[in-house]
Design a protein around this motif. Structure first.
Motif, PDB file in Angstrom:
ATOM      1  N   LEU A  73       4.415  -7.919 -11.259  1.00 11.50           N
ATOM      2  CA  LEU A  73       3.962  -6.736 -10.526  1.00 11.50           C
ATOM      3  C   LEU A  73       2.776  -6.111 -11.248  1.00 11.50           C
ATOM      4  O   LEU A  73       2.791  -5.939 -12.468  1.00 11.50           O
ATOM      5  CB  LEU A  73       5.090  -5.716 -10.404  1.00 11.50           C
ATOM      6  N   ALA A  74       1.741  -5.751 -10.482  1.00  9.42           N
ATOM      7  CA  ALA A  74       0.574  -5.064 -11.046  1.00  9.42           C
ATOM      8  C   ALA A  74       0.330  -3.779 -10.273  1.00  9.42           C
ATOM      9  O   ALA A  74       0.505  -3.730  -9.050  1.00  9.42           O
ATOM     10  CB  ALA A  74      -0.665  -5.957 -10.969  1.00  9.42           C
ATOM     11  N   TYR A  75      -0.061  -2.718 -10.995  1.00 10.17           N
ATOM     12  CA  TYR A  75      -0.380  -1.424 -10.393  1.00 10.17           C
ATOM     13  C   TYR A  75      -1.902  -1.299 -10.292  1.00 10.17           C
ATOM     14  O   TYR A  75      -2.608  -1.450 -11.293  1.00 10.17           O
ATOM     15  CB  TYR A  75       0.174  -0.282 -11.251  1.00 10.17           C
ATOM     16  N   LEU A  76      -2.392  -1.024  -9.084  1.00  6.67           N
ATOM     17  CA  LEU A  76      -3.839  -0.962  -8.838  1.00  6.67           C
ATOM     18  C   LEU A  76      -4.187   0.382  -8.201  1.00  6.67           C
ATOM     19  O   LEU A  76      -4.292   0.503  -6.980  1.00  6.67           O
ATOM     20  CB  LEU A  76      -4.272  -2.112  -7.924  1.00  6.67           C
ATOM     21  N   PRO A  77      -4.369   1.432  -9.013  1.00  2.65           N
ATOM     22  CA  PRO A  77      -4.623   2.766  -8.454  1.00  2.65           C
ATOM     23  C   PRO A  77      -6.094   2.994  -8.118  1.00  2.65           C
ATOM     24  O   PRO A  77      -6.992   2.455  -8.755  1.00  2.65           O
ATOM     25  CB  PRO A  77      -4.177   3.695  -9.590  1.00  2.65           C
ATOM     26  N   LYS A  78      -6.326   3.793  -7.084  1.00  4.27           N
ATOM     27  CA  LYS A  78      -7.636   4.352  -6.788  1.00  4.27           C
ATOM     28  C   LYS A  78      -7.386   5.686  -6.107  1.00  4.27           C
ATOM     29  O   LYS A  78      -6.247   5.976  -5.702  1.00  4.27           O
ATOM     30  CB  LYS A  78      -8.471   3.412  -5.925  1.00  4.27           C
ATOM     31  N   PRO A  79      -8.398   6.563  -5.982  1.00  2.31           N
ATOM     32  CA  PRO A  79      -8.147   7.908  -5.461  1.00  2.31           C
ATOM     33  C   PRO A  79      -7.376   7.919  -4.144  1.00  2.31           C
ATOM     34  O   PRO A  79      -7.816   7.348  -3.153  1.00  2.31           O
ATOM     35  CB  PRO A  79      -9.561   8.465  -5.283  1.00  2.31           C
TER      36      PRO A  79
ATOM     37  N   MET B  11       0.841  -1.193   0.000  1.00  9.64           N
ATOM     38  CA  MET B  11       0.000   0.000   0.000  1.00  9.64           C
ATOM     39  C   MET B  11       0.880   1.248   0.000  1.00  9.64           C
ATOM     40  O   MET B  11       1.742   1.409   0.885  1.00  9.64           O
ATOM     41  CB  MET B  11      -0.905   0.007   1.236  1.00  9.64           C
ATOM     42  N   THR B  12       0.668   2.125  -0.988  1.00 10.45           N
ATOM     43  CA  THR B  12       1.475   3.345  -1.074  1.00 10.45           C
ATOM     44  C   THR B  12       0.583   4.574  -1.191  1.00 10.45           C
ATOM     45  O   THR B  12      -0.551   4.498  -1.658  1.00 10.45           O
ATOM     46  CB  THR B  12       2.437   3.315  -2.282  1.00 10.45           C
TER      47      THR B  12
ATOM     48  N   TYR C 133       2.962   2.602   3.321  1.00 16.77           N
ATOM     49  CA  TYR C 133       2.385   2.753   4.658  1.00 16.77           C
ATOM     50  C   TYR C 133       1.813   1.449   5.219  1.00 16.77           C
ATOM     51  O   TYR C 133       1.453   1.382   6.399  1.00 16.77           O
ATOM     52  CB  TYR C 133       1.298   3.832   4.673  1.00 16.77           C
ATOM     53  N   GLY C 134       1.703   0.418   4.399  1.00 18.91           N
ATOM     54  CA  GLY C 134       1.160  -0.837   4.894  1.00 18.91           C
ATOM     55  C   GLY C 134       1.140  -1.909   3.825  1.00 18.91           C
ATOM     56  O   GLY C 134       1.620  -1.704   2.696  1.00 18.91           O
ATOM     57  N   TYR C 135       0.575  -3.041   4.198  1.00 22.97           N
ATOM     58  CA  TYR C 135       0.518  -4.184   3.289  1.00 22.97           C
ATOM     59  C   TYR C 135      -0.870  -4.828   3.334  1.00 22.97           C
ATOM     60  O   TYR C 135      -1.608  -4.697   4.309  1.00 22.97           O
ATOM     61  CB  TYR C 135       1.583  -5.216   3.672  1.00 22.97           C
ATOM     62  N   ASP C 136      -1.192  -5.515   2.237  1.00 22.27           N
ATOM     63  CA  ASP C 136      -2.422  -6.323   2.147  1.00 22.27           C
ATOM     64  C   ASP C 136      -3.674  -5.516   2.445  1.00 22.27           C
ATOM     65  O   ASP C 136      -4.486  -5.866   3.303  1.00 22.27           O
ATOM     66  CB  ASP C 136      -2.325  -7.531   3.081  1.00 22.27           C
ATOM     67  N   ASP C 137      -3.836  -4.414   1.725  1.00 20.34           N
ATOM     68  CA  ASP C 137      -5.037  -3.570   1.809  1.00 20.34           C
ATOM     69  C   ASP C 137      -5.250  -2.931   3.182  1.00 20.34           C
ATOM     70  O   ASP C 137      -6.361  -2.553   3.545  1.00 20.34           O
ATOM     71  CB  ASP C 137      -6.281  -4.361   1.400  1.00 20.34           C
ATOM     72  N   GLU C 138      -4.180  -2.793   3.949  1.00 22.46           N
ATOM     73  CA  GLU C 138      -4.262  -2.085   5.224  1.00 22.46           C
ATOM     74  C   GLU C 138      -4.587  -0.618   4.950  1.00 22.46           C
ATOM     75  O   GLU C 138      -4.038  -0.003   4.052  1.00 22.46           O
ATOM     76  CB  GLU C 138      -2.932  -2.211   5.964  1.00 22.46           C
ATOM     77  N   SER C 139      -5.507  -0.043   5.716  1.00 18.82           N
ATOM     78  CA  SER C 139      -5.908   1.344   5.496  1.00 18.82           C
ATOM     79  C   SER C 139      -5.004   2.300   6.257  1.00 18.82           C
ATOM     80  O   SER C 139      -4.391   1.942   7.273  1.00 18.82           O
ATOM     81  CB  SER C 139      -7.355   1.557   5.942  1.00 18.82           C
ATOM     82  N   LEU C 140      -4.924   3.530   5.763  1.00 18.44           N
ATOM     83  CA  LEU C 140      -4.114   4.536   6.452  1.00 18.44           C
ATOM     84  C   LEU C 140      -4.629   4.811   7.847  1.00 18.44           C
ATOM     85  O   LEU C 140      -3.860   5.000   8.801  1.00 18.44           O
ATOM     86  CB  LEU C 140      -4.100   5.829   5.631  1.00 18.44           C
ATOM     87  N   GLU C 141      -5.965   4.853   8.001  1.00 18.55           N
ATOM     88  CA  GLU C 141      -6.511   5.133   9.329  1.00 18.55           C
ATOM     89  C   GLU C 141      -6.184   4.014  10.323  1.00 18.55           C
ATOM     90  O   GLU C 141      -5.946   4.282  11.510  1.00 18.55           O
ATOM     91  CB  GLU C 141      -8.016   5.375   9.271  1.00 18.55           C
ATOM     92  N   SER C 142      -6.136   2.767   9.849  1.00 18.69           N
ATOM     93  CA  SER C 142      -5.789   1.671  10.765  1.00 18.69           C
ATOM     94  C   SER C 142      -4.319   1.731  11.152  1.00 18.69           C
ATOM     95  O   SER C 142      -3.949   1.393  12.282  1.00 18.69           O
ATOM     96  CB  SER C 142      -6.129   0.322  10.141  1.00 18.69           C
TER      97      SER C 142
ATOM     98  N   ARG D  85      -1.991   0.780  -4.966  1.00 22.38           N
ATOM     99  CA  ARG D  85      -1.609  -0.547  -4.481  1.00 22.38           C
ATOM    100  C   ARG D  85      -0.693  -1.222  -5.505  1.00 22.38           C
ATOM    101  O   ARG D  85      -0.943  -1.155  -6.705  1.00 22.38           O
ATOM    102  CB  ARG D  85      -2.851  -1.417  -4.260  1.00 22.38           C
ATOM    103  N   LEU D  86       0.340  -1.858  -5.007  1.00 23.42           N
ATOM    104  CA  LEU D  86       1.220  -2.666  -5.841  1.00 23.42           C
ATOM    105  C   LEU D  86       1.015  -4.124  -5.447  1.00 23.42           C
ATOM    106  O   LEU D  86       1.234  -4.479  -4.287  1.00 23.42           O
ATOM    107  CB  LEU D  86       2.686  -2.279  -5.631  1.00 23.42           C
ATOM    108  N   ARG D  87       0.561  -4.940  -6.388  1.00 21.21           N
ATOM    109  CA  ARG D  87       0.369  -6.359  -6.073  1.00 21.21           C
ATOM    110  C   ARG D  87       1.501  -7.157  -6.688  1.00 21.21           C
ATOM    111  O   ARG D  87       1.673  -7.193  -7.903  1.00 21.21           O
ATOM    112  CB  ARG D  87      -0.968  -6.865  -6.621  1.00 21.21           C
ATOM    113  N   LEU D  88       2.278  -7.783  -5.829  1.00 20.03           N
ATOM    114  CA  LEU D  88       3.398  -8.605  -6.272  1.00 20.03           C
ATOM    115  C   LEU D  88       2.977 -10.070  -6.170  1.00 20.03           C
ATOM    116  O   LEU D  88       2.627 -10.543  -5.083  1.00 20.03           O
ATOM    117  CB  LEU D  88       4.633  -8.330  -5.418  1.00 20.03           C
ATOM    118  N   SER D  89       2.987 -10.779  -7.309  1.00 16.28           N
ATOM    119  CA  SER D  89       2.572 -12.181  -7.350  1.00 16.28           C
ATOM    120  C   SER D  89       3.764 -13.052  -7.704  1.00 16.28           C
ATOM    121  O   SER D  89       4.629 -12.662  -8.492  1.00 16.28           O
ATOM    122  CB  SER D  89       1.471 -12.381  -8.394  1.00 16.28           C
ATOM    123  N   ALA D  90       3.774 -14.246  -7.131  1.00 18.38           N
ATOM    124  CA  ALA D  90       4.856 -15.194  -7.400  1.00 18.38           C
ATOM    125  C   ALA D  90       4.260 -16.569  -7.674  1.00 18.38           C
ATOM    126  O   ALA D  90       3.292 -16.978  -7.024  1.00 18.38           O
ATOM    127  CB  ALA D  90       5.823 -15.258  -6.228  1.00 18.38           C
ATOM    128  N   PHE D  91       4.847 -17.290  -8.621  1.00 19.58           N
ATOM    129  CA  PHE D  91       4.348 -18.597  -9.032  1.00 19.58           C
ATOM    130  C   PHE D  91       5.482 -19.612  -8.895  1.00 19.58           C
ATOM    131  O   PHE D  91       6.616 -19.334  -9.255  1.00 19.58           O
ATOM    132  CB  PHE D  91       3.880 -18.568 -10.488  1.00 19.58           C
TER     133      PHE D  91
END
Length: 411
Positions: free
Chosen positions: A210-216, A184-185, A253-262, A220-226
């Protein structure tokens, strides 16, 4: 094992129903190492169903369909599958007995239309639906793959998948593992962040993606490994995450969809310190996000929404001189707001936000999207100007996240 998900139903194509089934299924399949290559939504049309299913089973190891198994005339998936596999419909006595008991328990007699739900193609394996009357069907395809037909009602589908299908599919796909990590960035747009981490991304192992997943306000950067060795994958994942953190430590600021407020909540709780908020253009949205967190009263003392000049003066002690000379959307104003808020609520930290959310209220010097944010700490006050776009709701969200991130950097 690769998979395709086919969601069947006109309601999905006219926007009446959001296709949450496909998203949930894709997530569950990924967790057991099955890679979803395609997701398709089609109408309740026999030709469309036959064309989609025939194409899918010729190219994928696993095909899952959802929907079209109900008792009404538009539910034709079962008949289409029978035709595709050259099967005839037969009555499944176990499903008939189950459905009879299902309706009897609810005070109804089994009707002829519901009786037909116990009819299935004679070439499939039937998996009971304990939450409803439409059974799940498992077909072995001529190409050596699997086709699974599931009911479209979400809680029925999820129960069958979790109880019966995932354990079985996991056994069949035991050699492949997929792991994901979401980083989470905040603070840098997609193209700028991509440039900043280009050397790291280019050097990723071939089995990492690596995938870029933007929202306002958040990227989010999703790193996948196989791979087949879970321990080796996790070790390499941790190494890559460590290298990425060295490149952009202030943005993560966090990982796995962690919110800034949390994150802010956790940091304040660890420090046993408190927070208050003074909001103008965000209208209480920051306080709302914080108080959604269970236990937020441990760190959050209160907030004020100070839209008018008089409110800023009377509640927070912003001086008339500051407002007349610099305006409400200014560095001096938010500094005084933050100091006044911290004093009013007797907190260790205070956030203050004032801006022009739009669409009106702009000037040449302060266009729509101009926002000033200040954070008062026990030692100092830091303030920063932000420039967003011209969409009111998006500006409010982005200002909220920028304020929380500015606070995070002081903790």
């Amino acid at each position: 094992m690769t998979a395709k998900i086919i969601s069947i139903g006109d309601e999905l194509l006219i926007g009446q129903v959001v296709n949450t089934n496909a998203a949930w299924l894709a997530e569950q399949l990924n967790l057991i190492g099955i890679k979803v290559d395609e997701i398709l939504a089609i109408s309740d049309n026999g030709n469309e169903i036959e064309r989609a299913v025939k194409s899918a089973i010729s190219r994928h190891d696993l095909v899952i369909t959802t929907g079209g198994l109900g008792p009404t005339k538009d539910d034709i998936t079962k008949q289409c599958l029978a035709q595709i596999f050259g099967a005839k419909m037969v009555l499944d006595e176990k499903i008939l007995a189950s459905n009879t008991a299902f309706f009897k328990a609810r005070g109804y007699e089994l009707t002829e239309i519901n009786r037909k739900q116990a009819e299935v193609p004679d070439c499939c394996e039937v998996i009971e639906n304990t939450c409803g009357t439409a059974p799940c069907m498992w077909f072995n395809t001529p190409h050596g793959g699997i086709l699974i037909s599931l009911p479209g009602v979400p809680y029925e589908m999820k129960t069958i998948v979790e109880r019966d299908l995932l354990p079985r599919l996991k056994t069949l796909n035991s050699g492949q593992i997929i792991i994901h990590k979401t980083i989470m960035t905040h603070g840098l747009g997609e193209s700028f962040l991509s440039e900043r981490i280009a050397s790291w991304e280019d050097a990723l192992p071939s089995n990492f993606k690596l995938a870029y997943l933007p929202k306002p306000g958040v990227l989010r950067l999703r790193l996948s490994a196989f791979g087949s060795d879970e321990n080796a994958l996790n070790a390499t994942m941790n190494k890559q995450l460590g290298e990425l953190h060295q490149l952009i430590p202030e943005l993560i600021y966090g990982y796995d969809d962690e919110s800034l407020e949390s994150v802010v909540f956790r940091l304040l709780k660890e420090k046993k310190q408190t927070l208050s908020v003074a909001e103008s253009c965000t209208g209480g949205y920051i306080a709302h996000r914080i108080t959604l967190i269970p236990g937020s009263s441990e760190i959050f003392n209160g907030s004020v929404v100070v839209y008018a000049y008089e409110a800023k003066q009377n509640l927070l002690g912003v001086t008339l001189r500051t407002l007349e000379k610099y305006g409400a959307v200014s560095e001096p104003c938010v500094i005084e707001m933050a100091e006044g808020c911290r004093e009013l609520f007797h907190t260790d930290y205070a956030i203050a936000v004032s801006g022009i959310a739009g669409p009106g209220g702009a000037t040449d010097e302060k266009p729509v999207g101009t926002v000033w944010i200040a954070v008062a700490t026990p030692e100092k006050v830091v303030a920063q100007k932000f420039s967003y776009g011209d969409t009111r709701e998006r500006n409010i969200v982005r200002a909220c996240l920028s304020a929380l991130d500015l606070l995070r950097k002081q903790l």
